[in-house]
Design an enzyme around this catalytic site. Structure first.
Site, PDB file in Angstrom:
ATOM      1  N   ASP A  45      12.015 -30.283  20.215  1.00 30.34           N
ATOM      2  CA  ASP A  45      10.847 -29.715  21.196  1.00 30.34           C
ATOM      3  C   ASP A  45      11.560 -28.808  22.234  1.00 30.34           C
ATOM      4  O   ASP A  45      11.141 -27.861  22.520  1.00 30.34           O
ATOM      5  CB  ASP A  45      10.679 -30.911  21.844  1.00 30.34           C
ATOM      6  CG  ASP A  45       9.790 -31.713  21.020  1.00 30.34           C
ATOM      7  OD1 ASP A  45       9.577 -31.593  19.828  1.00 30.34           O
ATOM      8  OD2 ASP A  45       8.894 -32.819  21.640  1.00 30.34           O
ATOM      9  N   GLU A  47      14.293 -26.640  21.903  1.00 30.78           N
ATOM     10  CA  GLU A  47      14.496 -25.314  21.422  1.00 30.78           C
ATOM     11  C   GLU A  47      12.990 -24.523  21.061  1.00 30.78           C
ATOM     12  O   GLU A  47      12.909 -23.342  21.455  1.00 30.78           O
ATOM     13  CB  GLU A  47      14.910 -25.490  19.796  1.00 30.78           C
ATOM     14  CG  GLU A  47      16.463 -25.931  19.851  1.00 30.78           C
ATOM     15  CD  GLU A  47      17.300 -24.825  20.502  1.00 30.78           C
ATOM     16  OE1 GLU A  47      17.232 -23.676  20.525  1.00 30.78           O
ATOM     17  OE2 GLU A  47      18.550 -25.498  21.209  1.00 30.78           O
ATOM     18  N   TYR A  48      12.154 -25.428  20.643  1.00 33.81           N
ATOM     19  CA  TYR A  48      10.760 -24.846  20.328  1.00 33.81           C
ATOM     20  C   TYR A  48      10.373 -24.252  21.917  1.00 33.81           C
ATOM     21  O   TYR A  48       9.766 -23.141  21.838  1.00 33.81           O
ATOM     22  CB  TYR A  48       9.670 -25.956  20.124  1.00 33.81           C
ATOM     23  CG  TYR A  48       8.351 -25.450  19.730  1.00 33.81           C
ATOM     24  CD1 TYR A  48       8.055 -24.675  18.698  1.00 33.81           C
ATOM     25  CD2 TYR A  48       7.602 -25.418  21.006  1.00 33.81           C
ATOM     26  CE1 TYR A  48       6.715 -24.248  18.369  1.00 33.81           C
ATOM     27  CE2 TYR A  48       6.244 -24.912  20.651  1.00 33.81           C
ATOM     28  CZ  TYR A  48       5.920 -24.615  19.347  1.00 33.81           C
ATOM     29  OH  TYR A  48       4.488 -24.210  19.480  1.00 33.81           O
ATOM     30  N   LYS A 128     -15.360 -34.188   0.053  1.00 28.39           N
ATOM     31  CA  LYS A 128     -16.303 -33.821   0.823  1.00 28.39           C
ATOM     32  C   LYS A 128     -16.127 -34.033   2.263  1.00 28.39           C
ATOM     33  O   LYS A 128     -16.555 -35.215   2.666  1.00 28.39           O
ATOM     34  CB  LYS A 128     -17.890 -33.903   0.354  1.00 28.39           C
ATOM     35  CG  LYS A 128     -18.785 -33.304   0.993  1.00 28.39           C
ATOM     36  CD  LYS A 128     -20.307 -33.525   0.561  1.00 28.39           C
ATOM     37  CE  LYS A 128     -21.280 -32.483   0.809  1.00 28.39           C
ATOM     38  NZ  LYS A 128     -21.141 -32.489   2.269  1.00 28.39           N
ATOM     39  N   LYS A 303     -16.716 -28.587  -8.627  1.00 29.79           N
ATOM     40  CA  LYS A 303     -16.897 -27.210  -8.898  1.00 29.79           C
ATOM     41  C   LYS A 303     -16.287 -26.985 -10.229  1.00 29.79           C
ATOM     42  O   LYS A 303     -15.225 -27.474 -10.773  1.00 29.79           O
ATOM     43  CB  LYS A 303     -16.318 -26.486  -7.830  1.00 29.79           C
ATOM     44  CG  LYS A 303     -16.756 -26.559  -6.373  1.00 29.79           C
ATOM     45  CD  LYS A 303     -15.438 -26.152  -5.413  1.00 29.79           C
ATOM     46  CE  LYS A 303     -15.927 -26.825  -4.053  1.00 29.79           C
ATOM     47  NZ  LYS A 303     -14.872 -26.636  -3.020  1.00 29.79           N
ATOM     48  N   LYS A 327     -22.494 -37.688  -3.274  1.00 29.75           N
ATOM     49  CA  LYS A 327     -22.330 -38.210  -1.962  1.00 29.75           C
ATOM     50  C   LYS A 327     -22.089 -39.689  -2.117  1.00 29.75           C
ATOM     51  O   LYS A 327     -22.641 -40.621  -3.054  1.00 29.75           O
ATOM     52  CB  LYS A 327     -23.825 -37.863  -1.257  1.00 29.75           C
ATOM     53  CG  LYS A 327     -24.120 -36.560  -1.125  1.00 29.75           C
ATOM     54  CD  LYS A 327     -23.863 -36.062   0.266  1.00 29.75           C
ATOM     55  CE  LYS A 327     -24.746 -36.512   1.241  1.00 29.75           C
ATOM     56  NZ  LYS A 327     -24.596 -35.886   2.621  1.00 29.75           N
ATOM     57  N   CYS A 421     -29.814 -70.070  28.228  1.00 32.28           N
ATOM     58  CA  CYS A 421     -29.303 -70.210  26.642  1.00 32.28           C
ATOM     59  C   CYS A 421     -30.635 -70.213  25.735  1.00 32.28           C
ATOM     60  O   CYS A 421     -31.476 -71.419  26.099  1.00 32.28           O
ATOM     61  CB  CYS A 421     -28.487 -71.269  26.326  1.00 32.28           C
ATOM     62  SG  CYS A 421     -28.115 -71.327  24.725  1.00 32.28           S
ATOM     63  N   CYS A 424     -30.044 -74.097  24.131  1.00 28.53           N
ATOM     64  CA  CYS A 424     -29.951 -75.450  24.656  1.00 28.53           C
ATOM     65  C   CYS A 424     -30.686 -75.252  26.091  1.00 28.53           C
ATOM     66  O   CYS A 424     -30.679 -76.388  26.835  1.00 28.53           O
ATOM     67  CB  CYS A 424     -28.547 -75.764  24.793  1.00 28.53           C
ATOM     68  SG  CYS A 424     -27.562 -74.882  26.085  1.00 28.53           S
TER      69      CYS A 424
HETATM   70  S1  IVH Z   1     -17.962 -26.120  -1.356  1.00 35.34           S
HETATM   71  C1  IVH Z   1     -21.438 -23.036  -1.952  1.00 35.34           C
HETATM   72  N1  IVH Z   1     -16.136 -27.944  -0.810  1.00 35.34           N
HETATM   73  O1  IVH Z   1     -20.422 -29.379   2.502  1.00 35.34           O
HETATM   74  C2  IVH Z   1     -20.987 -23.897  -1.151  1.00 35.34           C
HETATM   75  N2  IVH Z   1     -17.923 -27.730   0.400  1.00 35.34           N
HETATM   76  O2  IVH Z   1     -23.395 -28.720   1.437  1.00 35.34           O
HETATM   77  C3  IVH Z   1     -19.549 -24.007  -1.210  1.00 35.34           C
HETATM   78  N3  IVH Z   1     -17.901 -29.431   2.515  1.00 35.34           N
HETATM   79  O3  IVH Z   1     -21.521 -26.763   4.008  1.00 35.34           O
HETATM   80  C4  IVH Z   1     -19.195 -25.450  -0.453  1.00 35.34           C
HETATM   81  N4  IVH Z   1     -16.252 -30.461   2.050  1.00 35.34           N
HETATM   82  O4  IVH Z   1     -19.305 -27.761   4.832  1.00 35.34           O
HETATM   83  C5  IVH Z   1     -17.265 -27.307  -0.288  1.00 35.34           C
HETATM   84  N5  IVH Z   1     -14.718 -29.702  -0.269  1.00 35.34           N
HETATM   85  C6  IVH Z   1     -15.770 -29.191  -0.084  1.00 35.34           C
HETATM   86  C7  IVH Z   1     -16.236 -29.358   0.924  1.00 35.34           C
HETATM   87  C8  IVH Z   1     -17.591 -28.682   1.143  1.00 35.34           C
HETATM   88  C9  IVH Z   1     -17.478 -30.439   2.682  1.00 35.34           C
HETATM   89  C10 IVH Z   1     -19.440 -29.100   3.152  1.00 35.34           C
HETATM   90  C11 IVH Z   1     -19.593 -27.618   3.557  1.00 35.34           C
HETATM   91  C12 IVH Z   1     -20.962 -27.283   3.330  1.00 35.34           C
HETATM   92  C13 IVH Z   1     -21.520 -28.656   2.609  1.00 35.34           C
HETATM   93  C14 IVH Z   1     -22.200 -28.119   1.360  1.00 35.34           C
END
Ligand code: IVH
Length: 684
Positions: A45, A47-48, A128, A303, A327, A421, A424
């Protein structure tokens, strides 16, 4: 080590200020990355700080040297009057959702159809992240602008705030960065930082945040970036906007690897798979570790891995067809608070319980949730009739998190704690300085306390009486067959079979279990008495300090305070318990019924060679039960804890050890097998 970023940058003090500043910027940025992203500091820390302050001084002397990628910007700047608008070059779209396996299968089928019936395409599965989406624009490797998603077309310019996120590089770690690169990803707040922030909010009587996502969004949209800088936000990249470079990645996986190379944070928990089955397996795998993650996720995003196939599938209704969100069942649910009833616990503690408009979620119908205590209801301003957010997560009891004020109706009513209560009729009291109100009836007057006390007495960690659960205790107390714990040992076959739904065989089993329970340990016996503030661990300490029940009953305040872990509050509680002659009588009756335990050596007598060591048990051990292993460790002076931390001395791992093992490995804590544990405990 030669830093490829620097080329042959000079770093002597005779350098011209501009190249010295460049050198310092690059160095500090590199150390920031090692510290904040890799968790692996490369310098002290001290040095930083030296490098940092030298840079700061140079920039004060030569303001034109304060470039956009200077780490001195990480602390935030002067507050803004408002955010300016940013039109996204490429819109930031949202995703279609799959809530069920069938919806997911349909999505994969649709892709198969479009691509010609093949299963060979790869799908990248990412977490997600539950935060907010941002676009980071790098020009010639320098972060020049950051914007929120907004409505997808136009967002807000949050560059100043984004610069305070220490895991986001201000300059890309590439020798030849792309001319233009827009990194897309999610800003999140880790659970730990969220808890800390809310604690701070509570202390300063400011409004708490409902969840880490709201906290992250609130923190990123502050006009004063100096406050954002204190919130320790994090970022994970998952996509790309505009890109101008000779090299353009061909797959999602390649993109994220490239990001990692240029020091953009990418979550390592991700997978590229083939076919629906593999997706479903990965979904299950992640769902099972979800609670152990440092941050909140609300599902997975799948994806098509190949960008050219992504283009082929294209978009429909402003949603990509090549990606979908899978989800998890919601953790925060909206419903309406119908009523607040109070429950009476075994120590008389009054807990307000919310009765909700039933909501079906994650396979169960939720009708009740805890509200903790009266102060909490007032602090959160929760009223009857309010629309509320309820959190149900993992094994924890569902709780009402907040009222939705925008939806509050004019006839919502504040909660008033009853004066008596509900069970009781005794007065409810709330001692000064305590958060919890209590029924003053005690177990003699209050049936709820009596039942709670008996249930605790018979529970697994106390006297461990098999088959004596809530329902049986309800009947025994309601029919006035049993009043005190000592009455349990007076039960006979006739009184048991007279109960509802009690067959001969079950009654005999209960009598047998009562007999078995008489052979116990002093610690269990003390714990079973249900003395306020005396939990399992205090009971163990008391059992190793006092020779027998008489010695404990006769203990003075001074003697009690000498026991490790016993402070003034616990000592007073024990004294008050035994000052009541009914309790002393109860202990004597229980012992007279035949409860006994082997005499163990008192503290200081036996070998205490594990004093000061803390153990964590995980997984199934080949021969010892958890209780047996704990007892062994404790009799050698060691402590057993529930979770792994830096303070853990050893982790004892058996079969199917889970996240605790991983955490131990991460922290470099020594692991023991059962055999090694046995050896360690027997060593004198
Ligand atoms: S891909 C074309 N990857 O989820 C959209 N989205 O409903 C490409 N999100 O608004 C989104 N984790 O904020 C992608 N690994 C992830 C994600 C992610 C969270 C959110 C993002 C987006 C919403 C999609």
């Amino acid at each position: 080590m030669l830093n490829p970023l620097l080329g042959n940058a000079m770093n002597s003090v005779e350098d011209d200020p501009s190249s010295r500043a460049k050198y310092l910027r690059t160095e500090v940025n590199r150390h920031d990355y090692s510290y904040h992203v890799l968790d692996n500091p490369t310098i002290s820390d001290f040095e930083y700080d030296k490098l940092f302050y030298e840079l700061k001084k140079l920039e004060i002397e030569h303001p034109d040297l304060r470039t956009l990628d200077s780490p001195t910007r990480r602390v935030g700047g002067a507050p803004l009057a408002e955010f300016s608008q940013v039109k996204h070059k490429i819109p930031m779209l949202s995703l279609g959702k799959a809530q069920t396996n069938d919806q997911l299968k349909n999505w994969v089928k649709g892709i198969q159809k479009e691509l010609g019936d093949t299963e060979s395409f790869q799908i990248a599965a990412d977490l997600k992240f539950d935060g907010l989406a941002v676009n980071l624009r790098y020009e010639d490797g320098i972060l020049v602008q950051a914007s929120t998603r907004g409505d997808g077309e136009t967002g807000e310019d949050v560059t100043e705030n984004i610069r305070t996120i220490r895991t986001i590089p201000l300059q890309l770690g590439l020798l030849f960065p792309p001319k233009i690169l827009e990194v897309r990803g999610e800003v999140v707040m880790f659970k730990e930082d969220f808890e800390r922030l809310n604690q701070k909010q509570r202390k300063s009587k400011s409004k708490e945040f409902v969840n880490p996502r709201n906290a992250a969004a609130g923190s990123l949209r502050l006009l004063d970036s100096k406050i954002t800088a204190q919130r320790n936000l994090k970022f994970f990249a998952y996509g790309v906007g505009s890109i101008e470079d000779e090299y353009v990645p061909k797959t999602h996986d390649e993109l994220l690897r490239w990001y990692k190379e240029m020091r953009i944070p990418v979550c390592d928990k991700r997978k590229v798979v083939n076919g629906v089955l593999a997706l479903l397996n990965y979904y299950k795998e992640i769902e099972s570790v979800r609670d152990d993650l440092d941050f909140e996720i609300d599902g997975l995003v799948y994806k098509l891995n190949d960008f050219s196939l992504q283009r082929q599938l294209g978009y429909r209704d402003r949603e990509p067809r090549f990606a979908i969100a899978h989800k998890f069942p919601a953790e925060i649910i909206e419903t309406v608070l119908l009523d607040i009833e109070v429950q009476v616990g075994r120590t008389g503690a009054i807990t307000p319980v919310a009765r909700l408009v039933p909501v079906f979620v994650g396979g169960v119908t939720l009708t009740n949730a805890t509200l903790h205590n009266e102060e909490e209801i007032q602090r959160k301003d929760i009223r009857l009739g309010d629309a509320v957010f309820v959190r149900r997560a993992g094994d924890v009891i569902p709780e009402v998190v907040a009222s939705i004020l925008e939806k509050r109706s004019a006839d919502s009513r504040p909660f008033v704690m009853p004066l008596q209560c509900p069970v009781c009729g005794s007065t409810i009291v709330k001692p000064e300085g305590e958060a919890i109100a209590r029924c003053s009836g005690g177990w003699i007057k209050c049936v709820a306390q009596r039942k709670g006390g008996l249930f605790h007495f018979a529970s697994r960690k106390a006297m461990n009486i098999d088959g004596v659960g809530e329902q049986l205790i309800d009947q025994l107390v309601d029919k006035q067959v049993v009043t005190t714990a000592a009455d349990l040992y007076k039960l006979g076959l006739t009184s048991l079979v007279a109960l509802d739904r009690m067959a001969d065989k079950s009654a005999q089993n209960i009598l047998a279990a009562l007999e078995v329970s008489k052979e116990t340990s002093f610690a269990r016996f003390i714990y079973a008495l249900g003395i306020r503030h005396v939990g399992e661990s205090t009971a163990k300490d008391l059992a190793t300090t006092f020779a027998n029940a008489d010695a404990l009953i006769a203990a003075t305040e001074e003697q009690l305070l000498a026991v490790s872990d016993v402070g003034p509050v616990v000592a007073k509680s024990i004294l008050a318990f035994f000052a009541d002659s009914l309790n002393v009588e109860l202990v004597q009756q229980l012992l007279a019924s035949g409860i006994h335990w082997p005499v163990v050596e008192q503290k200081g007598g036996g070998s205490q060679h594990l004093l000061g060591s803390t153990f964590v048990l995980t997984g199934t051990l080949p021969s010892l039960s958890r209780d047996q292993a704990s007892a062994m460790i404790e009799s050698a002076g060691g402590k057993v804890a529930g979770s792994v931390s830096k303070k853990t001395s050893y982790v004892v791992a058996g079969d199917d050890a889970g996240s605790k093992l991983v955490k131990a490995q991460e922290l470099g804590i020594p692991l023991l097998t059962e055999a090694e544990l046995l050896q360690l405990c027997s060593r004198n």
